[in-house]
Motif scaffolding. Structure first.
Motif, PDB file in Angstrom:
ATOM      1  N   ARG A 125      65.283  54.724  52.522  1.00 13.29           N
ATOM      2  CA  ARG A 125      65.960  55.225  53.389  1.00 13.29           C
ATOM      3  C   ARG A 125      66.360  56.848  52.538  1.00 13.29           C
ATOM      4  O   ARG A 125      67.119  56.475  51.237  1.00 13.29           O
ATOM      5  CB  ARG A 125      67.468  54.838  54.259  1.00 13.29           C
ATOM      6  CG  ARG A 125      67.599  53.730  55.191  1.00 13.29           C
ATOM      7  CD  ARG A 125      68.103  53.386  55.534  1.00 13.29           C
ATOM      8  NE  ARG A 125      69.203  53.974  55.855  1.00 13.29           N
ATOM      9  CZ  ARG A 125      69.216  54.643  57.531  1.00 13.29           C
ATOM     10  NH1 ARG A 125      67.612  54.052  58.218  1.00 13.29           N
ATOM     11  NH2 ARG A 125      69.887  55.241  57.633  1.00 13.29           N
ATOM     12  N   PRO A 126      65.951  57.861  52.713  1.00 18.13           N
ATOM     13  CA  PRO A 126      67.043  58.641  51.935  1.00 18.13           C
ATOM     14  C   PRO A 126      67.918  59.377  51.806  1.00 18.13           C
ATOM     15  O   PRO A 126      67.850  59.626  50.497  1.00 18.13           O
ATOM     16  CB  PRO A 126      66.297  60.306  53.660  1.00 18.13           C
ATOM     17  CG  PRO A 126      64.792  59.574  53.903  1.00 18.13           C
ATOM     18  CD  PRO A 126      65.515  58.602  54.717  1.00 18.13           C
ATOM     19  N   ALA A 127      68.554  58.862  52.715  1.00 18.92           N
ATOM     20  CA  ALA A 127      70.362  59.061  52.478  1.00 18.92           C
ATOM     21  C   ALA A 127      70.136  57.898  50.268  1.00 18.92           C
ATOM     22  O   ALA A 127      71.270  58.058  49.839  1.00 18.92           O
ATOM     23  CB  ALA A 127      70.798  58.708  53.307  1.00 18.92           C
ATOM     24  N   VAL A 128      69.660  56.998  50.765  1.00 15.76           N
ATOM     25  CA  VAL A 128      70.166  55.858  49.099  1.00 15.76           C
ATOM     26  C   VAL A 128      69.346  56.309  48.219  1.00 15.76           C
ATOM     27  O   VAL A 128      69.345  56.215  47.227  1.00 15.76           O
ATOM     28  CB  VAL A 128      69.688  53.911  50.131  1.00 15.76           C
ATOM     29  CG1 VAL A 128      69.590  53.514  49.063  1.00 15.76           C
ATOM     30  CG2 VAL A 128      70.355  53.536  51.606  1.00 15.76           C
ATOM     31  N   LYS A 129      68.617  56.740  48.296  1.00 16.85           N
ATOM     32  CA  LYS A 129      67.118  56.772  47.636  1.00 16.85           C
ATOM     33  C   LYS A 129      67.845  58.271  46.610  1.00 16.85           C
ATOM     34  O   LYS A 129      68.255  58.425  45.744  1.00 16.85           O
ATOM     35  CB  LYS A 129      65.748  58.353  47.975  1.00 16.85           C
ATOM     36  CG  LYS A 129      64.564  56.983  48.236  1.00 16.85           C
ATOM     37  CD  LYS A 129      63.767  57.512  48.627  1.00 16.85           C
ATOM     38  CE  LYS A 129      62.456  56.491  48.989  1.00 16.85           C
ATOM     39  NZ  LYS A 129      61.070  56.853  49.608  1.00 16.85           N
ATOM     40  N   ARG A 130      69.005  58.982  47.918  1.00 23.21           N
ATOM     41  CA  ARG A 130      70.153  60.526  47.216  1.00 23.21           C
ATOM     42  C   ARG A 130      70.453  59.230  46.199  1.00 23.21           C
ATOM     43  O   ARG A 130      71.395  60.027  44.962  1.00 23.21           O
ATOM     44  CB  ARG A 130      69.968  60.966  48.084  1.00 23.21           C
ATOM     45  CG  ARG A 130      69.147  62.220  48.667  1.00 23.21           C
ATOM     46  CD  ARG A 130      69.694  63.238  49.453  1.00 23.21           C
ATOM     47  NE  ARG A 130      70.762  62.703  50.458  1.00 23.21           N
ATOM     48  CZ  ARG A 130      69.919  62.630  51.951  1.00 23.21           C
ATOM     49  NH1 ARG A 130      69.210  62.625  52.069  1.00 23.21           N
ATOM     50  NH2 ARG A 130      71.161  61.943  52.609  1.00 23.21           N
ATOM     51  N   ALA A 131      71.676  58.344  46.571  1.00 29.76           N
ATOM     52  CA  ALA A 131      72.934  58.161  46.158  1.00 29.76           C
ATOM     53  C   ALA A 131      72.291  57.358  45.044  1.00 29.76           C
ATOM     54  O   ALA A 131      73.029  57.296  43.741  1.00 29.76           O
ATOM     55  CB  ALA A 131      73.272  57.194  47.169  1.00 29.76           C
ATOM     56  N   ILE A 132      70.690  56.843  45.285  1.00 30.24           N
ATOM     57  CA  ILE A 132      70.817  56.422  43.691  1.00 30.24           C
ATOM     58  C   ILE A 132      69.909  57.137  42.703  1.00 30.24           C
ATOM     59  O   ILE A 132      70.886  56.895  41.427  1.00 30.24           O
ATOM     60  CB  ILE A 132      69.397  55.333  44.065  1.00 30.24           C
ATOM     61  CG1 ILE A 132      69.508  53.788  44.496  1.00 30.24           C
ATOM     62  CG2 ILE A 132      69.181  54.774  42.195  1.00 30.24           C
ATOM     63  CD1 ILE A 132      68.386  53.359  45.423  1.00 30.24           C
ATOM     64  N   ALA A 133      69.714  58.085  42.968  1.00 29.76           N
ATOM     65  CA  ALA A 133      69.675  59.272  42.237  1.00 29.76           C
ATOM     66  C   ALA A 133      70.832  60.101  41.505  1.00 29.76           C
ATOM     67  O   ALA A 133      71.042  60.115  39.906  1.00 29.76           O
ATOM     68  CB  ALA A 133      68.492  60.121  42.773  1.00 29.76           C
ATOM     69  N   ARG A 134      71.876  60.281  42.021  1.00 30.95           N
ATOM     70  CA  ARG A 134      72.828  60.665  41.673  1.00 30.95           C
ATOM     71  C   ARG A 134      73.584  59.568  40.998  1.00 30.95           C
ATOM     72  O   ARG A 134      74.064  59.713  39.871  1.00 30.95           O
ATOM     73  CB  ARG A 134      73.804  60.454  42.525  1.00 30.95           C
ATOM     74  CG  ARG A 134      73.528  62.341  43.399  1.00 30.95           C
ATOM     75  CD  ARG A 134      74.186  62.542  45.405  1.00 30.95           C
ATOM     76  NE  ARG A 134      74.029  63.647  45.760  1.00 30.95           N
ATOM     77  CZ  ARG A 134      74.438  63.847  46.903  1.00 30.95           C
ATOM     78  NH1 ARG A 134      74.992  62.508  47.194  1.00 30.95           N
ATOM     79  NH2 ARG A 134      73.662  64.585  47.393  1.00 30.95           N
ATOM     80  N   ASP A 135      73.490  57.949  40.703  1.00 30.97           N
ATOM     81  CA  ASP A 135      73.902  56.805  40.514  1.00 30.97           C
ATOM     82  C   ASP A 135      73.154  57.088  39.173  1.00 30.97           C
ATOM     83  O   ASP A 135      74.331  57.341  37.707  1.00 30.97           O
ATOM     84  CB  ASP A 135      73.807  55.774  40.904  1.00 30.97           C
ATOM     85  CG  ASP A 135      74.322  55.095  40.017  1.00 30.97           C
ATOM     86  OD1 ASP A 135      75.656  54.564  39.942  1.00 30.97           O
ATOM     87  OD2 ASP A 135      73.917  53.369  39.609  1.00 30.97           O
ATOM     88  N   GLU A 136      71.886  56.949  38.915  1.00 30.13           N
ATOM     89  CA  GLU A 136      70.918  57.378  37.827  1.00 30.13           C
ATOM     90  C   GLU A 136      72.041  58.260  36.976  1.00 30.13           C
ATOM     91  O   GLU A 136      71.867  58.046  36.000  1.00 30.13           O
ATOM     92  CB  GLU A 136      69.931  57.358  38.373  1.00 30.13           C
ATOM     93  CG  GLU A 136      69.814  56.305  38.109  1.00 30.13           C
ATOM     94  CD  GLU A 136      68.461  56.303  39.608  1.00 30.13           C
ATOM     95  OE1 GLU A 136      67.299  57.036  38.746  1.00 30.13           O
ATOM     96  OE2 GLU A 136      67.221  54.669  39.705  1.00 30.13           O
ATOM     97  N   GLU A 137      72.018  59.533  37.252  1.00 32.78           N
ATOM     98  CA  GLU A 137      72.559  60.784  37.106  1.00 32.78           C
ATOM     99  C   GLU A 137      73.578  60.865  36.291  1.00 32.78           C
ATOM    100  O   GLU A 137      73.993  61.531  35.009  1.00 32.78           O
ATOM    101  CB  GLU A 137      72.225  62.547  37.851  1.00 32.78           C
ATOM    102  CG  GLU A 137      73.152  63.442  36.909  1.00 32.78           C
ATOM    103  CD  GLU A 137      71.452  63.825  36.032  1.00 32.78           C
ATOM    104  OE1 GLU A 137      71.690  64.176  34.588  1.00 32.78           O
ATOM    105  OE2 GLU A 137      70.370  63.455  35.798  1.00 32.78           O
ATOM    106  N   ALA A 138      74.633  59.720  37.327  1.00 28.78           N
ATOM    107  CA  ALA A 138      76.436  59.972  36.661  1.00 28.78           C
ATOM    108  C   ALA A 138      75.720  58.966  35.035  1.00 28.78           C
ATOM    109  O   ALA A 138      77.269  59.377  34.041  1.00 28.78           O
ATOM    110  CB  ALA A 138      76.870  59.213  37.269  1.00 28.78           C
ATOM    111  N   ILE A 139      75.494  57.715  35.622  1.00 30.14           N
ATOM    112  CA  ILE A 139      75.200  56.734  34.874  1.00 30.14           C
ATOM    113  C   ILE A 139      74.862  57.841  32.949  1.00 30.14           C
ATOM    114  O   ILE A 139      74.665  57.351  31.812  1.00 30.14           O
ATOM    115  CB  ILE A 139      73.839  56.046  34.325  1.00 30.14           C
ATOM    116  CG1 ILE A 139      74.861  55.248  35.600  1.00 30.14           C
ATOM    117  CG2 ILE A 139      73.947  55.485  33.572  1.00 30.14           C
ATOM    118  CD1 ILE A 139      73.868  54.113  36.657  1.00 30.14           C
TER     119      ILE A 139
END
Length: 121
Positions: free
Chosen positions: A90-104
């Motif tokens: 899902r596009p929204a989940v992909k975006r959330a995972i990308a944001r999470d990876e950036e925050a990490i």
């Protein structure tokens, strides 16, 4: 399920490091019942509410993702695993995972990343 997720993810917080394995083992066993119920529900349908995606699916994915990262054997539940794979498309989940990876990356660069102690099985 949320209380079990935290006991799987950070068991030492609840009973100290000496008893963390016991807390996690109890939580693993208790979580099996919930994961089996979810797996059964998803055996014949794509989402929790049949063909209609809902916020419940987001919550189920969060629970799955959190315990998978702590060593819970999600592979015992193939329909729930398939649900997680659908969620990750899902596009929204992909975006959330990308944001999470950036925050990490940011937290790691600042020396602020918390990584729960993993219990070796």
């Amino acid at each position: 399920m949320h209380p079990l997720v935290t006991r799987i993810r950070v068991p030492g917080f609840f009973a100290g490091e000496d008893n963390a394995r016991t807390v996690q083992d109890i939580a693993f066993n208790a979580m099996d019942e919930f994961f089996q119920l979810i797996d059964n529900q998803l055996a014949e349908q794509q989402w929790w509410y049949q063909d209609q995606w809902s916020a419940m699916d987001a919550y189920l994915y969060w629970c799955f993702w959190r315990v998978q990262g702590a060593g819970y054997p999600v592979e015992k539940f193939p329909h729930y695993c398939a649900h997680a794979q659908r969620m990750e498309q899902r596009p929204a989940v992909k975006r959330a995972i990308a944001r999470d990876e950036e925050a990490i990356k940011i937290l790691e660069s600042e020396g602020l990343l918390f990584i729960p102690k993993r219990i070796i099985r």
